[in-house]
Design an enzyme around this catalytic site. Sequence first.
Site, mmCIF file in Angstrom:
data_model
loop_
_atom_site.group_PDB
_atom_site.id
_atom_site.type_symbol
_atom_site.label_atom_id
_atom_site.label_comp_id
_atom_site.label_asym_id
_atom_site.label_seq_id
_atom_site.Cartn_x
_atom_site.Cartn_y
_atom_site.Cartn_z
ATOM 1 C CE1 TYR A 124 33.146 -7.610 92.196
ATOM 2 C CE2 TYR A 124 33.210 -9.879 92.974
ATOM 3 C CZ TYR A 124 33.508 -8.928 92.012
ATOM 4 O OH TYR A 124 34.161 -9.295 90.869
ATOM 5 C CG ASP A 204 37.778 2.031 78.780
ATOM 6 O OD1 ASP A 204 38.115 2.779 79.731
ATOM 7 O OD2 ASP A 204 37.018 2.413 77.882
ATOM 8 C CG ASP A 228 37.233 -10.372 90.117
ATOM 9 O OD1 ASP A 228 38.226 -11.118 90.044
ATOM 10 O OD2 ASP A 228 36.067 -10.793 90.179
HETATM 11 MG MG MG Z 1 38.577 -13.257 90.342
#
Ligand code: MG
Length: 336
Positions: A124, A204, A228
């Site tokens: 990000y 994972d 996220d």
């Molecule tokens: Mg989100």
Amino acid sequence: MSYPVTLIPGDGIGPEVTEAACRVVEATGVDFEWDVQQAGGAVLEEQGIALPEATLESIRKNGVALKGPVTTPVGKGFRSVNVELRQELRLYANYRPARSLPGIESRFEDVDLIVIRENTEGLYSGLEHEVIPGVIESLRVVTFEASERIVRFAFETARHYGRKKVTAVHKANILKMSDGLFLDVARLVARDYPDIELEEYIVDATAMRLVMHPQSFDVLVMENLFGDIISDLTSGLVGGLGVAPSANIGTSCAVFEAVHGSAPDIAGQGIANPTALILSAALMLRHLKQLEEADAVESAICSVLSEKKSVTGDLGGNASTQEFADAVAELVAAAV
Ligand code: MG
Ligand code: NAI
């Protein structure tokens, strides 16, 4: 004593759920001075000021904000208002608890975990470029400083809430340097917290273990993109976006908001579920050290949810956003 709080209604269902949340926290008797500020929305986007300076100033001054969702245009235009807000105010930690709620149908009944997401870097960072036509690079930045800060926040949270374990979620088997650094930092910080176990788990495998044995987790800490995705997954474990609260915490400011977005498909109809923002507002009360009031809001939500009478359509009821909030506010007022 009164508490000045910046209030950002946002757009879509934002104004509806913020109004509901304000009504509920006001019912605690805590005296809020709402400082209403704008962010996002079509008009501001067109003017090129999706995040006005006045809004940032207000949050800096008050130190606390309650925020409704804002729409982010996909693939074009301005950077996400949310990402910008987190970076401008250095809200480095995203705190997302996931706890099973009564009356909400979900696969498990005993989930109680906290996802802590690094909020300022990783993928990000907004560093993307075209190397040659048809080839794009996105940079995933991991620094010692931000990793140390977020892992320490996770351990402090664990200690504060009497939690026993922090799981550092990573992909260091592939991202040997970046996530290798993250893990090194986690081990270093963990030495300061001998009472709390550090567990290391690959992202994972974490996803699979979460959907099979969510009870085996306590506090989880991870970089931005993993956080996220994983925190949406954990929201799903306890009933979905309509009920998932969050807090963005920095050294000098904190912004409380729901995990869900502006839900344009149901905006303006008065049917949005206000639970997520009400629970976020309860986190805000706790942040302001109004602990009994925060407990009162959470138990009122639980009562209304388990009765199922005054809940919104997404939860199988037929109450409006306002009726739901009124039912919660009434219980809160009676409890404090
Ligand atoms: Mg989100
Ligand atoms: P969304 O969360 O807005 O909606 C996903 C689905 O969940 C929709 O069907 C919606 O009706 C439902 N939903 C969401 N919240 C609900 C609620 N409180 N009660 C009942 N149903 C609810 O996600 P979507 O559609 O991907 O995003 C819409 C916009 O919101 C996008 O522009 C996105 O960028 C933005 N967004 C903003 C966030 C923020 O301001 N923090 C967070 C996430 C998305």
